[in-house]
Design a protein around this motif. Structure first.
Motif, PDB file in Angstrom:
ATOM      1  N   GLU A  46      71.873  43.094  63.700  1.00  7.86           N
ATOM      2  CA  GLU A  46      70.629  42.342  63.504  1.00  7.86           C
ATOM      3  C   GLU A  46      70.861  41.144  62.587  1.00  7.86           C
ATOM      4  O   GLU A  46      70.354  40.040  62.839  1.00  7.86           O
ATOM      5  CB  GLU A  46      69.549  43.252  62.927  1.00  7.86           C
ATOM      6  CG  GLU A  46      69.080  44.347  63.871  1.00  7.86           C
ATOM      7  CD  GLU A  46      68.438  43.796  65.142  1.00  7.86           C
ATOM      8  OE1 GLU A  46      67.770  42.743  65.058  1.00  7.86           O
ATOM      9  OE2 GLU A  46      68.600  44.414  66.208  1.00  7.86           O
ATOM     10  N   ILE A  47      71.627  41.328  61.530  1.00 15.00           N
ATOM     11  CA  ILE A  47      71.922  40.221  60.614  1.00 15.00           C
ATOM     12  C   ILE A  47      72.731  39.140  61.318  1.00 15.00           C
ATOM     13  O   ILE A  47      72.552  37.940  61.063  1.00 15.00           O
ATOM     14  CB  ILE A  47      72.656  40.744  59.363  1.00 15.00           C
ATOM     15  CG1 ILE A  47      71.710  41.611  58.521  1.00 15.00           C
ATOM     16  CG2 ILE A  47      73.206  39.590  58.520  1.00 15.00           C
ATOM     17  CD1 ILE A  47      72.377  42.288  57.336  1.00 15.00           C
ATOM     18  N   SER A  48      73.601  39.543  62.241  1.00 14.57           N
ATOM     19  CA  SER A  48      74.435  38.553  62.934  1.00 14.57           C
ATOM     20  C   SER A  48      73.598  37.525  63.685  1.00 14.57           C
ATOM     21  O   SER A  48      74.032  36.393  63.901  1.00 14.57           O
ATOM     22  CB  SER A  48      75.397  39.254  63.904  1.00 14.57           C
ATOM     23  OG  SER A  48      74.723  39.700  65.080  1.00 14.57           O
ATOM     24  N   LYS A  49      72.384  37.894  64.062  1.00 13.36           N
ATOM     25  CA  LYS A  49      71.532  36.993  64.840  1.00 13.36           C
ATOM     26  C   LYS A  49      71.052  35.793  64.032  1.00 13.36           C
ATOM     27  O   LYS A  49      70.628  34.787  64.608  1.00 13.36           O
ATOM     28  CB  LYS A  49      70.326  37.755  65.384  1.00 13.36           C
ATOM     29  CG  LYS A  49      70.677  38.868  66.367  1.00 13.36           C
ATOM     30  CD  LYS A  49      69.416  39.627  66.784  1.00 13.36           C
ATOM     31  CE  LYS A  49      69.723  40.791  67.697  1.00 13.36           C
ATOM     32  NZ  LYS A  49      68.495  41.535  68.077  1.00 13.36           N
ATOM     33  N   VAL A  50      71.083  35.900  62.695  1.00 17.63           N
ATOM     34  CA  VAL A  50      70.578  34.802  61.865  1.00 17.63           C
ATOM     35  C   VAL A  50      71.706  34.016  61.189  1.00 17.63           C
ATOM     36  O   VAL A  50      71.450  33.140  60.381  1.00 17.63           O
ATOM     37  CB  VAL A  50      69.582  35.322  60.810  1.00 17.63           C
ATOM     38  CG1 VAL A  50      68.419  36.041  61.469  1.00 17.63           C
ATOM     39  CG2 VAL A  50      70.267  36.226  59.788  1.00 17.63           C
ATOM     40  N   LEU A  51      72.946  34.330  61.517  1.00 23.99           N
ATOM     41  CA  LEU A  51      74.070  33.582  60.966  1.00 23.99           C
ATOM     42  C   LEU A  51      74.205  32.228  61.655  1.00 23.99           C
ATOM     43  O   LEU A  51      73.559  31.945  62.664  1.00 23.99           O
ATOM     44  CB  LEU A  51      75.360  34.390  61.123  1.00 23.99           C
ATOM     45  CG  LEU A  51      75.408  35.749  60.411  1.00 23.99           C
ATOM     46  CD1 LEU A  51      76.752  36.430  60.674  1.00 23.99           C
ATOM     47  CD2 LEU A  51      75.152  35.602  58.921  1.00 23.99           C
ATOM     48  N   THR A  52      75.062  31.386  61.097  1.00 23.53           N
ATOM     49  CA  THR A  52      75.327  30.073  61.679  1.00 23.53           C
ATOM     50  C   THR A  52      76.419  30.193  62.740  1.00 23.53           C
ATOM     51  O   THR A  52      77.458  30.803  62.503  1.00 23.53           O
ATOM     52  CB  THR A  52      75.782  29.084  60.595  1.00 23.53           C
ATOM     53  OG1 THR A  52      74.791  29.031  59.561  1.00 23.53           O
ATOM     54  CG2 THR A  52      75.971  27.689  61.183  1.00 23.53           C
ATOM     55  N   PHE A  53      76.161  29.611  63.919  1.00 21.61           N
ATOM     56  CA  PHE A  53      77.142  29.636  65.005  1.00 21.61           C
ATOM     57  C   PHE A  53      77.535  28.207  65.360  1.00 21.61           C
ATOM     58  O   PHE A  53      76.778  27.257  65.131  1.00 21.61           O
ATOM     59  CB  PHE A  53      76.552  30.330  66.240  1.00 21.61           C
ATOM     60  CG  PHE A  53      76.476  31.824  66.107  1.00 21.61           C
ATOM     61  CD1 PHE A  53      77.366  32.637  66.787  1.00 21.61           C
ATOM     62  CD2 PHE A  53      75.508  32.419  65.300  1.00 21.61           C
ATOM     63  CE1 PHE A  53      77.297  34.020  66.667  1.00 21.61           C
ATOM     64  CE2 PHE A  53      75.432  33.788  65.173  1.00 21.61           C
ATOM     65  CZ  PHE A  53      76.328  34.595  65.856  1.00 21.61           C
ATOM     66  N   GLU A  54      78.727  28.070  65.915  1.00 25.21           N
ATOM     67  CA  GLU A  54      79.195  26.757  66.329  1.00 25.21           C
ATOM     68  C   GLU A  54      79.866  26.867  67.699  1.00 25.21           C
ATOM     69  O   GLU A  54      80.417  27.913  68.055  1.00 25.21           O
ATOM     70  CB  GLU A  54      80.176  26.176  65.313  1.00 25.21           C
ATOM     71  CG  GLU A  54      81.436  26.989  65.097  1.00 25.21           C
ATOM     72  CD  GLU A  54      82.344  26.395  64.034  1.00 25.21           C
ATOM     73  OE1 GLU A  54      82.023  25.304  63.549  1.00 25.21           O
ATOM     74  OE2 GLU A  54      83.370  27.020  63.712  1.00 25.21           O
ATOM     75  N   PRO A  55      79.815  25.786  68.494  1.00 25.88           N
ATOM     76  CA  PRO A  55      80.457  25.805  69.822  1.00 25.88           C
ATOM     77  C   PRO A  55      81.961  26.011  69.696  1.00 25.88           C
ATOM     78  O   PRO A  55      82.607  25.484  68.793  1.00 25.88           O
ATOM     79  CB  PRO A  55      80.128  24.429  70.395  1.00 25.88           C
ATOM     80  CG  PRO A  55      78.976  23.932  69.601  1.00 25.88           C
ATOM     81  CD  PRO A  55      79.137  24.509  68.226  1.00 25.88           C
ATOM     82  N   SER A  56      82.500  26.786  70.610  1.00 28.09           N
ATOM     83  CA  SER A  56      83.939  27.018  70.632  1.00 28.09           C
ATOM     84  C   SER A  56      84.350  27.314  72.066  1.00 28.09           C
ATOM     85  O   SER A  56      83.526  27.295  72.981  1.00 28.09           O
ATOM     86  CB  SER A  56      84.309  28.184  69.710  1.00 28.09           C
ATOM     87  OG  SER A  56      85.709  28.336  69.617  1.00 28.09           O
ATOM     88  N   PHE A  57      85.634  27.549  72.275  1.00 27.91           N
ATOM     89  CA  PHE A  57      86.112  27.896  73.611  1.00 27.91           C
ATOM     90  C   PHE A  57      87.324  28.796  73.500  1.00 27.91           C
ATOM     91  O   PHE A  57      88.016  28.833  72.467  1.00 27.91           O
ATOM     92  CB  PHE A  57      86.443  26.626  74.421  1.00 27.91           C
ATOM     93  CG  PHE A  57      87.594  25.837  73.859  1.00 27.91           C
ATOM     94  CD1 PHE A  57      88.902  26.093  74.263  1.00 27.91           C
ATOM     95  CD2 PHE A  57      87.382  24.820  72.922  1.00 27.91           C
ATOM     96  CE1 PHE A  57      89.977  25.376  73.748  1.00 27.91           C
ATOM     97  CE2 PHE A  57      88.450  24.099  72.399  1.00 27.91           C
ATOM     98  CZ  PHE A  57      89.736  24.370  72.808  1.00 27.91           C
ATOM     99  N   VAL A  58      87.554  29.540  74.549  1.00 25.40           N
ATOM    100  CA  VAL A  58      88.694  30.450  74.624  1.00 25.40           C
ATOM    101  C   VAL A  58      89.365  30.249  75.968  1.00 25.40           C
ATOM    102  O   VAL A  58      88.692  30.169  77.008  1.00 25.40           O
ATOM    103  CB  VAL A  58      88.241  31.920  74.479  1.00 25.40           C
ATOM    104  CG1 VAL A  58      89.417  32.865  74.718  1.00 25.40           C
ATOM    105  CG2 VAL A  58      87.643  32.165  73.112  1.00 25.40           C
ATOM    106  N   GLU A  59      90.694  30.159  75.952  1.00 23.91           N
ATOM    107  CA  GLU A  59      91.452  30.040  77.190  1.00 23.91           C
ATOM    108  C   GLU A  59      91.672  31.424  77.790  1.00 23.91           C
ATOM    109  O   GLU A  59      92.238  32.313  77.156  1.00 23.91           O
ATOM    110  CB  GLU A  59      92.802  29.361  76.924  1.00 23.91           C
ATOM    111  CG  GLU A  59      92.700  27.896  76.516  1.00 23.91           C
ATOM    112  CD  GLU A  59      92.117  27.014  77.606  1.00 23.91           C
ATOM    113  OE1 GLU A  59      92.231  27.386  78.802  1.00 23.91           O
ATOM    114  OE2 GLU A  59      91.543  25.957  77.276  1.00 23.91           O
TER     115      GLU A  59
END
Length: 219
Positions: A46-59
């Motif tokens: 539940e706490i993870s939902k309010v953290l800051t996220f950023e665009p990324s990618f995985v090969e």
């Protein structure tokens, strides 16, 4: 300070809470610890939902997958000893987090065991400067241990945000924590808010002493 009571929404969390409160279920320490751990995992999610996220990618073997990944640097801090299984649940979810430990425990200050003081003895923690600090302790009764842990950890820097996590809290404990923390960047998460405490400062109905139920009675 924002307070989030997860019991206000129906989920499987209520089953785990019912089991750890059950006096018969409590006779098996392994099962009790496992449910405390599972509650930690669900609260971490539940706490993870309010953290800051950023665009990324995985090969991948077949191309590139675009994702949003957590950006925050986390420190999970635990109040010993009762917090250890709860901490483990959080660490299962936030497996890249740094870790801190604070020994803050209650001491009765009168013969009748109705007045409680808090003693902080030991701390091992990284810098929390600019990081997201999560402080976990199963019981938020008087709020004294959590306030003491918060003050001790902030000697290691000023965090970007603070999340305080408890399995069960009381209104009195929440009020004490509100007075101790920075209300602008602190959120309290709990799986239940019980009405209050008895004359010995144990949460009612609560579930008893979390440390004793996890690890056995102390001297």
């Amino acid at each position: 300070m924002k307070t989030i009571n997860l019991s206000e929404q129906n989920s499987v969390l209520s089953q785990y809470m019912a089991e750890i409160r059950d006096i018969e279920y409590q006779k098996n320490r392994l099962l009790f610890r496992n449910n405390i751990r599972r509650i930690g995992e669900m609260m971490a999610f539940e706490i993870s939902k309010v953290l800051t996220f950023e665009p990324s990618f995985v090969e991948t073997p077949l191309g590139t997958a675009n994702l949003a990944l957590p950006k925050d640097k986390l420190v999970i801090a635990t109040v010993l000893r009762a917090g250890l299984p709860f901490h483990e649940g959080f660490l299962h979810v936030f497996d890249h987090a740094e870790n801190g430990f604070v020994s803050a425990y209650r001491m009765y200050t009168n013969r009748e065991h109705t007045e409680v003081g808090i003693h902080t003895e030991y701390m091992a923690a990284p810098s929390v400067e600019g990081k997201t600090l999560i402080i976990v302790d199963p019981m938020l009764a008087t709020g004294g241990s959590m306030a003491a842990a918060y003050e001790a950890l902030l000697k290691h820097g000023t965090p970007k945000a603070v999340h305080i996590a408890a399995v069960i809290a009381t209104p009195e404990g929440i009020d004490v924590v509100k007075q101790a923390v920075n209300p602008e960047n602190t959120t309290l998460w709990t799986a239940a808010i019980d009405p209050g405490m008895n004359e010995h400062k144990y949460i009612v109905p609560g579930f008893g002493d979390a440390g004793d139920l996890c690890f056995g009675e102390k001297m």
